[in-house]
Scaffold this motif. Sequence first.
Motif, short mmCIF file in Angstrom:
data_model
loop_
_atom_site.label_atom_id
_atom_site.label_comp_id
_atom_site.label_asym_id
_atom_site.label_seq_id
_atom_site.Cartn_x
_atom_site.Cartn_y
_atom_site.Cartn_z
N PHE A 58 -4.41 -0.25 3.70
CA PHE A 58 -4.23 -0.77 5.05
C PHE A 58 -2.74 -0.87 5.41
O PHE A 58 -1.91 -1.11 4.52
N PRO A 59 -2.41 -0.76 6.69
CA PRO A 59 -1.02 -0.99 7.09
C PRO A 59 -0.62 -2.44 6.83
O PRO A 59 0.56 -2.74 6.66
N GLU A 60 -1.62 -3.33 6.77
CA GLU A 60 -1.34 -4.75 6.61
C GLU A 60 -0.95 -5.12 5.18
O GLU A 60 -0.44 -6.22 4.95
N VAL A 61 -1.23 -4.21 4.24
CA VAL A 61 -0.98 -4.52 2.82
C VAL A 61 0.07 -3.56 2.27
O VAL A 61 -0.23 -2.39 2.02
N PRO A 62 1.32 -4.03 2.12
CA PRO A 62 2.35 -3.12 1.59
C PRO A 62 1.90 -2.55 0.25
O PRO A 62 1.34 -3.28 -0.57
N LEU A 63 2.15 -1.26 0.06
CA LEU A 63 1.66 -0.59 -1.15
C LEU A 63 2.43 -1.06 -2.39
O LEU A 63 3.64 -0.87 -2.49
N ASP A 64 1.70 -1.66 -3.30
CA ASP A 64 2.25 -1.98 -4.62
C ASP A 64 1.87 -0.79 -5.50
O ASP A 64 0.75 -0.68 -5.98
N GLU A 65 2.84 0.12 -5.67
CA GLU A 65 2.51 1.42 -6.23
C GLU A 65 1.89 1.35 -7.62
O GLU A 65 0.90 2.04 -7.88
N SER A 66 2.45 0.54 -8.49
CA SER A 66 1.93 0.54 -9.85
C SER A 66 0.53 -0.08 -9.90
O SER A 66 -0.35 0.40 -10.61
N ARG A 67 0.32 -1.12 -9.09
CA ARG A 67 -1.01 -1.73 -9.05
C ARG A 67 -2.04 -0.75 -8.47
O ARG A 67 -3.18 -0.66 -8.92
N PHE A 68 -1.60 0.01 -7.46
CA PHE A 68 -2.47 1.01 -6.85
C PHE A 68 -2.84 2.10 -7.85
O PHE A 68 -4.01 2.46 -8.01
#
Lengths: 419, 419
Positions: free
Chosen positions: A216-226
């Motif tokens: 979502f645009p509302e949730v900044p991407l936490d790359e490692s968690r993703f």
Amino acid sequence: MPHNAFYAQSGGVTAVINASAAGVIAEAKAHPDTIGTLYAGRDGIIGALTEELIDITAESESDLAALLHTPSGAFGSCRYKLKSIEEHRTQYERLIEVFRAHDIRYFFYNGGGDSQDTAHKVSQLSEKMGFPITCIGVPKTMDNDLPITDCCPGFGSVAKYTAVSILEASFDVASMQRTSTKVFVMEVMGRHAGWVAASAGLARDERGMGPDIILFPEVPLDESRFLEQVDRVVAERGFCMIVVSEGAKDAAGEFLSSSGSTDAFGHAQLGGVAPVIVNKIKQHAGYKCHWAVCDYLQRAARHIASKTDVDQAYELGRAAVRYAVNGDNAVMPVVVRESDLPYRWHIDKAPLSEVANVEKCLPTDFISDDGFHITDKARRYLSPLIEGEAYPPYQNGLPAYRTLKKSVIPKKCAEFYDL
Amino acid sequence: MPHNAFYAQSGGVTAVINASAAGVIAEAKAHPDTIGTLYAGRDGIIGALTEELIDITAESESDLAALLHTPSGAFGSCRYKLKSIEEHRTQYERLIEVFRAHDIRYFFYNGGGDSQDTAHKVSQLSEKMGFPITCIGVPKTMDNDLPITDCCPGFGSVAKYTAVSILEASFDVASMQRTSTKVFVMEVMGRHAGWVAASAGLARDERGMGPDIILFPEVPLDESRFLEQVDRVVAERGFCMIVVSEGAKDAAGEFLSSSGSTDAFGHAQLGGVAPVIVNKIKQHAGYKCHWAVCDYLQRAARHIASKTDVDQAYELGRAAVRYAVNGDNAVMPVVVRESDLPYRWHIDKAPLSEVANVEKCLPTDFISDDGFHITDKARRYLSPLIEGEAYPPYQNGLPAYRTLKKSVIPKKCAEFYDL
């Protein structure tokens, strides 16, 4: 003594904005004592400024009937925002000049937040300038970000297209995952709010198909968690389905993909975040990935429109005219939800002053705690909006969409160059 | 005395390969004196090698009925090509070992050219090894590149999706072009042949909508001539709609976009030529552009499947079993066109030896002289293939696609690791 009316389509078009036009046209015809001729702006509000008024009565009955099932803006729409009255008073004065020349006293503006703001300003100025114009908004935006109304015409159909598409893709990838694609990324529209991305979540039902992860645009991407989550899903089920909003941002709040150019409203023109996500996944784990970018296909997909959406678009168009005929001014009809299941709704009105320039965000409690999916609350809200099919008629295997003649009436005012 | 049968889905799945499965299942059931139990390979031919045989009779009647309207490969498919008998004889011997263990004497292989080649080889080897297996191909490929048959199941539905999508997008862009997007590029599948790209051309009918320019893999891109054409179209009508095949090549014969990776068959994995085209146009003329990449959405789009395609997929599945029951071997049922308008067709058979590894190219006279569109001849061929709608049932606003239990029967052979 009847006066004439003006209808214009504004901003990004949808699969059902013409259904609203059909509602306006049908209802205007039902009140000949109040509303004389109904004109449409060629290319939206620009048609009023340039005095390009389409004579709707010159269109054939069958072409007008086809509005109910034809996507896009049949009279032309535009991305053109009038500035504040202080900054650009001549434009507002011009509108009123054209309206006065053609005895137009009813203004129906079919658009999103920016357009409702314009309608509101026109109503304020017409009062000041002593030429009474009844200004009524007709809601429209696939972004679903207008306030007060339960939802916005155009959104339900995009939501249905999105949920159906990711459902189908998940069946495809599931059947091939053993030897082929492990990760599929589908990019959907949504600059600042994840309404469309959220609608993809509906495809994850008791069948266990649809998206595993929604960005979502509302949730900044936490790359490692993703990336961990992708690994986990692939390990568990053999493949991973991802839906990403074009407006997805990184931890620093920057768009993950931006073409750098901006549209007429000054918004950044986005596109292409799906390959960005795919590259991250490939570099991390080397999975075979595929990606799709829906772009305009999603908002034009009248072939898979939501019946609920079509019905609401039509009824909101009719209601706009009824409010005008009943003496309301500076209002917009809105959908009021009475119940989720079965979905019951009725139409009420909201003052344009409360609608203009207010953006309805995706509620925080629509996004699951891990930030990767939707909640049951979101599901209860979204599910009725994709309910029902409203197939267009077909001819030779293709939808029988129609174009209009769009012939304009003779001009009465001087040319206007200050667009 | 009846013998058992084995059915497997192979290669990229389609919106209608399960309809062929439904045809095979229905017809097999109709011949209990000849065909005993019908098994399906879990994940295609791999399921035979690993002895993962799905007991189709263990599935519920309603789930099996849903095959007719469920996209993807319900039993699992695979991208897995058996090498030549000389190179990898143990794999062919393993197939025959498993078939022998389960008294499987009928092999229905539902796939494209590579799969028909495999079916052909199995039939040759079974003869040599003294274990008679009736090998019947069931055609399938959205690429439409199998020879002899009028068309391939899966293609008609992709063609319909493609034509409908670019038609809808053209209505969208037409209504916005005055102030917004001037050029829209839609990327479709098609590595070496422009069948899918050509189908987009159907959307350009007497309405004048649909694509202005189609970029085929068969026509190397002459960049300056292409950009001139874009300019001309934009000047004439205000906007330009472009469909590009993923396999579009530059003047040197190189793919305009290649991810550099290859699939299990050694084919280059493509994707992302749309943004490449858009960048060329932007750099040349600065038009505002938008682009979409359909990817798997196009081949999974059962919601907009062609009824002609569904009917043919089902009937070809039935015919495969009928040929087997009638004593044919090493054949594939094909569609024979009797007339274009109305479209009349019947089913005949072709020897696998003539089908295997032959790629049917897009005829040169299907592409217009300027290389940017299709001819009337192409139109006559393509139009019937998208005829008719075959909507799936819906539940809660989504297609009622079903997944199967896919439970495998107990193994009788030793493990086989040489995949």
